[in-house]
Enzyme design. Structure first.
Site, PDB file in Angstrom:
ATOM      1  N   GLU A 371      -4.766  -5.929   4.279  1.00  0.00           N
ATOM      2  CA  GLU A 371      -3.942  -6.076   5.584  1.00  0.00           C
ATOM      3  C   GLU A 371      -4.435  -5.703   6.662  1.00  0.00           C
ATOM      4  O   GLU A 371      -4.315  -5.500   7.327  1.00  0.00           O
ATOM      5  CB  GLU A 371      -2.887  -5.601   4.611  1.00  0.00           C
ATOM      6  CG  GLU A 371      -1.913  -5.747   4.045  1.00  0.00           C
ATOM      7  CD  GLU A 371      -0.755  -5.121   3.321  1.00  0.00           C
ATOM      8  OE1 GLU A 371      -0.447  -5.317   2.459  1.00  0.00           O
ATOM      9  OE2 GLU A 371      -0.694  -3.753   3.338  1.00  0.00           O
TER      10      GLU A 371
HETATM   11  C1  TNX Z   1       0.545  -3.575  -0.011  1.00  0.00           C
HETATM   12  S1  TNX Z   1      -1.341  -3.472  -1.761  1.00  0.00           S
HETATM   13  C2  TNX Z   1      -0.408  -2.520   0.259  1.00  0.00           C
HETATM   14  C3  TNX Z   1       0.524  -1.395   1.051  1.00  0.00           C
HETATM   15  C4  TNX Z   1       1.943  -0.607   0.602  1.00  0.00           C
HETATM   16  C5  TNX Z   1       2.494  -1.411  -0.569  1.00  0.00           C
HETATM   17  C6  TNX Z   1       3.468  -1.564  -0.640  1.00  0.00           C
HETATM   18  C7  TNX Z   1      -1.845  -3.164  -1.093  1.00  0.00           C
HETATM   19  C8  TNX Z   1      -3.041  -3.205  -1.075  1.00  0.00           C
HETATM   20  N1  TNX Z   1      -1.420  -3.121  -0.054  1.00  0.00           N
HETATM   21  O1  TNX Z   1      -0.251  -0.948   1.963  1.00  0.00           O
HETATM   22  O2  TNX Z   1       1.988   0.220   0.386  1.00  0.00           O
HETATM   23  O3  TNX Z   1       1.800  -3.122  -0.924  1.00  0.00           O
HETATM   24  O4  TNX Z   1       4.002  -2.138  -2.397  1.00  0.00           O
END
Ligand code: TNX
Length: 578
Positions: A371
């Site tokens: 992300e």
């Molecule tokens: C996605 S899974 C994210 C996290 C959040 C999560 C909540 C991932 C690698 N990144 O930053 O906490 O969703 O479900």
């Protein structure tokens, strides 16, 4: 849990490879059922053991019940181990597990192989050391064909013999032994009980070498004690990795001496505005060594280049505009990043990675990579490739979320799949270039997803995950165009935006963690929801006895009347919820 022997795919002779037909499985099941029904109950005992030998989570690879050999732990039993410090340590752990509920002294001793063992051409098991002699023997036999983590458990008239090539195998065998005793074995105070074990032999090795869970300690901070308790839960189900998500926008949790404001400033926040917190190096070492004593490797994650607001608050020089952002206590993602164009960023990463690597005996270092919406294309891949080299330079193997896929390969690199579509050509291509995969599908393995719409905490962006959904998938074939041979294992992440206490953690962990553990450990041929559901139900009374919170999932046939025998002391309050 039924006391009547019933057919189960978890028992019987060597299981065939998963691709063999259902007919083979059916024939084996019938053979096993016949075997169990025809076998005589233990003539030397007044009653048979209340459990089947197959009543274990994760399902063992091979189970050969011998009800005529049911055995009852006597009050004067001795635990004898091979004369090896690691085997003795497991023997001591076993004694410590059994003493509170039984009230038995269970002294631990060791035996040396007889000096003339070779001359007397004793069988290998005897030359390897101890014999049960009416108690429990832990035999470390390097020649045993049980791999790095496997074990064999023999319950016979003369006692219990646990054999493994490693102390890790013995430790996993102890977890099986513990589950085969009545649930009251979990009582923290002595209870009157007949400590019966079902007779026969279990031979058990894991399907995947990496079986883990992740705890996000960044969104909410959890104490060292909370983490140790999570480690205990992992150990019960033969999980062998604890991934700690140590840094995120809302808090930086691990002390870094060369950048002290990371914790003094960056650690003082969390989701919702609470005080946050951080682990000193001594705290972290304590977690690592507690986990290591339970044969669990800690995987530290420093999430880069995104998810870094807390670091930017502490050190604005790392921010693209060189201005400190406000501390962040919300739950959005994807807005922060360290400046990929500034050399100071790589000094920072070199220092952090160096200190975390020095604290971490395990081979892995997780660099996040998810992300980072504002660091795109070649800037992102260039950044990741540089960080991968920094990690390799300190002798660690890179792990990262599957967003790392487009970056160049580095030796050993492992990607952690968290998608929900199971189809990602970029990840499949990275695997062709040499990456291995840890599979954590958001819609099956994410422990922060709600079970049902009324689950009081958790998310639903990847859907609802009831126990069956957590169980019914195959890590070996899940991601399109990734062969099972490239799958290192499976991991269940727990993100903690809405999780604020140990009870919250346990509510989301149990009973789904054992489902993921079974996918990682058990041969695919044992996969059977109806059978798993029944075995899982048998864990409920154990958690109640141990005062562990869990979700009474409606699709699991939890025993309706608690099987709690007479107490000699006060019963701890069961905290099962909801
Ligand atoms: C996605 S899974 C994210 C996290 C959040 C999560 C909540 C991932 C690698 N990144 O930053 O906490 O969703 O479900």
């Amino acid at each position: 849990m039924s006391t009547i022997p019933s057919p189960t795919p978890a028992t019987g002779p060597v299981p065939p490879p998963a691709r063999e037909s259902d007919a083979v499985t059916l024939a084996q099941t019938a053979e096993r059922a016949a075997h169990e029904l025809l076998a005589q109950p233990a003539p030397h005992l007044a009653q048979p053991a209340p459990h089947r030998l197959a009543d274990v989570v994760p399902a063992p690879a091979q189970v050969q019940p011998a009800p005529a050999d049911d055995w009852v732990l006597p009050a004067e039993a001795v635990i004898v181990a091979s004369a090896d410090p690691a085997a003795l340590a497991v023997a001591t752990q076993l004694a410590e597990l059994l003493r509170p509920a039984t009230g038995y002294p269970l002294p631990v001793t060791h035996s040396a192989p007889p000096a003339d063992a070779a001359a007397r051409s004793l069988p290998a098991a005897d030359t390897a050391g101890p014999v049960p002699a009416g108690g429990i023997a832990l035999v470390l036999d390097e020649a045993a064909d049980l791999g790095a983590e496997g074990y064999r458990l023999d319950v016979a008239r003369d006692g219990v013999r646990l054999t493994a090539a490693t102390a890790t195998g013995l430790f996993h065998g102890v977890q099986t032994l513990r589950q085969l005793l009545p649930p009251a074995i979990e009582s923290p105070t002595p209870v009157t009980e007949r400590w019966a074990l079902p007779g026969g032999t279990i031979t058990d090795t894991p399907r995947f070498p990496y079986r883990g869970a992740m705890l996000d300690v960044a969104r909410h901070f959890f104490t060292v004690e909370d983490i140790l308790r999570v480690v205990d839960h992992l150990a019960r189900y033969k999980l062998n990795h604890l991934h700690l998500h140590l840094t995120d926008d809302q808090g930086w949790r691990i002390a870094v001496d060369s950048w002290p404001r990371l914790t003094s400033v960056g650690g003082a926040t969390e989701v919702g505005g609470g005080p946050g917190g951080h682990y000193t190096k001594a705290d972290y070492r304590r977690i690592v060594s507690y986990a290591a004593a339970r044969h669990i490797t800690v995987v530290p994650e420093i999430d880069l280049p995104g998810h870094t607001n807390s670091a930017l608050v502490a050190y604005p020089e790392l921010a693209p505009e060189k201005i400190a952002p406000p501390p962040y206590t919300g739950t959005e993602v994807g807005f922060s990043y360290v400046d990929p164009a500034d050399e100071r960023t790589y000094d920072f990463i070199t220092d952090v990675v160096g200190e975390v690597a020095a604290l971490t005996p395990g081979p892995w270092l997780h660099i996040g990579g998810d992300e980072a919406f504002k660091v795109k294309g070649e800037v992102y891949t260039g950044f990741v490739e540089r960080v991968q080299r920094i990690v390799a330079g300190v002798g660690k193997t890179v792990v990262g979320w599957h967003q790392l896929a487009p970056a160049g390969h580095v030796d050993g690199r492992v990607l952690q799949w968290w998608g929900t579509t199971a189809d990602d050509p970029t990840t499949a291509e990275a695997v062709r270039r040499g990456a291995r995969l840890i599979v954590s599908p958001g819609n099956h393995a994410y422990l922060d997803m709600k079970y049902a719409p009324d689950t009081p905490i958790g998310h639903d962006w990847a859907g609802l995950i009831d126990v069956r959904k957590a169980y019914d998938w195959d890590p070996g074939t899940h991601v399109a165009d990734v062969p099972a041979t490239a799958v290192l294992g499976v991991e269940a992440p727990l993100w903690t935006e809405s999780v604020t206490s140990l009870a919250d953690i346990e509510l989301l962990l149990l009973p789904r963690l054992p489902a993921i553990a079974e996918l990682g450990w058990s041969p695919r041929v044992t996969h059977d929801w109806a059978d798993f559901r029944d075995r899982l139900a048998g864990q409920g009374p154990r958690w109640e006895r141990a005062g562990i919170t869990f979700h009474r999932a409606p699709e699991v046939p939890w025993p309706s009347t608690p099987t709690i025998p007479t107490q000699r002391d006060a019963t701890p309050t069961a905290t099962a919820t909801p």
